[in-house]
Enzyme design. Structure first.
Site, short mmCIF file in Angstrom:
data_model
loop_
_atom_site.label_atom_id
_atom_site.label_comp_id
_atom_site.label_asym_id
_atom_site.label_seq_id
_atom_site.Cartn_x
_atom_site.Cartn_y
_atom_site.Cartn_z
N ASP A 10 0.81 -1.22 0.00
CA ASP A 10 0.00 0.00 0.00
C ASP A 10 0.84 1.27 0.00
OD1 ASP A 10 0.92 0.11 2.62
OD2 ASP A 10 -1.06 -0.22 3.54
N ASP A 121 0.14 -10.69 6.06
CA ASP A 121 -0.10 -9.99 4.80
C ASP A 121 1.29 -9.68 4.24
OD1 ASP A 121 -1.82 -8.99 2.89
OD2 ASP A 121 -2.49 -7.27 4.06
#
Length: 213
Positions: A10, A121
């Protein structure tokens, strides 16, 4: 313990990059929009308006050999919290998909707000931005779906040069595995990972060392 993986990138400042998150020598390094390290650990995340701190491009995965890789992840460990997992390292042994039997040691650099229990993640450029998109303010954004990211290796060619190796890794060493499961244990952080984050936990020596091939 058994865990499950997803993938993301991100571009945001790692949550373990803030001071006083955990008993560590220093927070995880963040970088400016040009992927240069910044020394101000209080710098606002680029995922907030007016922010300047982003993920560093070297906090991405790489292959040591065909069976062993190193990398980074946002984690959510059952029975623990950010103070317990920030900058901790874990050896993952994949148990499903095309990477079954391969091992990877990751350092936790962030906490996934949307993660379940024993969820890693994995930091993989092009893995999807997820909830927050710092990539658009940083350099104009990445191709691919918000969750899951890109679908083919040649899409990595459009990435900023600094992020290409970690993007290619997904299609090469990781064989484009789609959220494989794994067993994991906490281990001492390899120097190769600490060199990229600057962060080592005060209790790191309590855990078994891993032989890097």
């Amino acid at each position: 313990a058994d865990g499950r993986s997803t993938r993301y990138w991100d571009c945001c400042k790692p949550s373990c990059g803030w001071a006083k998150k955990a008993p560590v020598n220093q927070p995880v390094f963040s970088c400016n929009a040009n992927f240069q390290r910044i020394t101000d650990f209080d710098a606002k995340s680029g995922c907030e308006p007016g922010g300047v701190a982003y993920s560093c491009a070297d906090q991405t995965p790489w292959a040591v050999n065909d069976d062993f890789a190193l990398g980074f992840a946002a984690t959510s460990i059952a029975g623990s919290n950010e103070a317990g997992w920030c900058c901790a390292c874990y050896e993952l042994t994949f148990t499903s998909g095309p990477v079954a039997g391969k091992k990877m040691v990751v350092q936790s650099t962030s906490t996934g707000g949307d993660l379940g229990s024993n969820h890693f993640d994995l930091n993989i450029p092009g893995g999807g931005v997820g909830i927050f998109d710092g990539c658009t303010p940083q350099f104009g954004g990445l191709p691919g779906q918000r969750y899951g990211g890109i679908s083919s290796r040649n899409e990595c060619d459009r990435f900023p040069d600094a992020l290409k190796p970690g993007c290619y890794w997904r299609f090469d060493w990781f064989k484009n595995a789609d959220n494989p499961s794994f067993s994991f244990r906490q281990v001492q952080c390899p120097a190769e990972l600490v060199a990229r984050t600057g962060c080592r936990r005060n209790d790191d020596g309590n855990f078994p060392a891993v032989q890097i091939p």
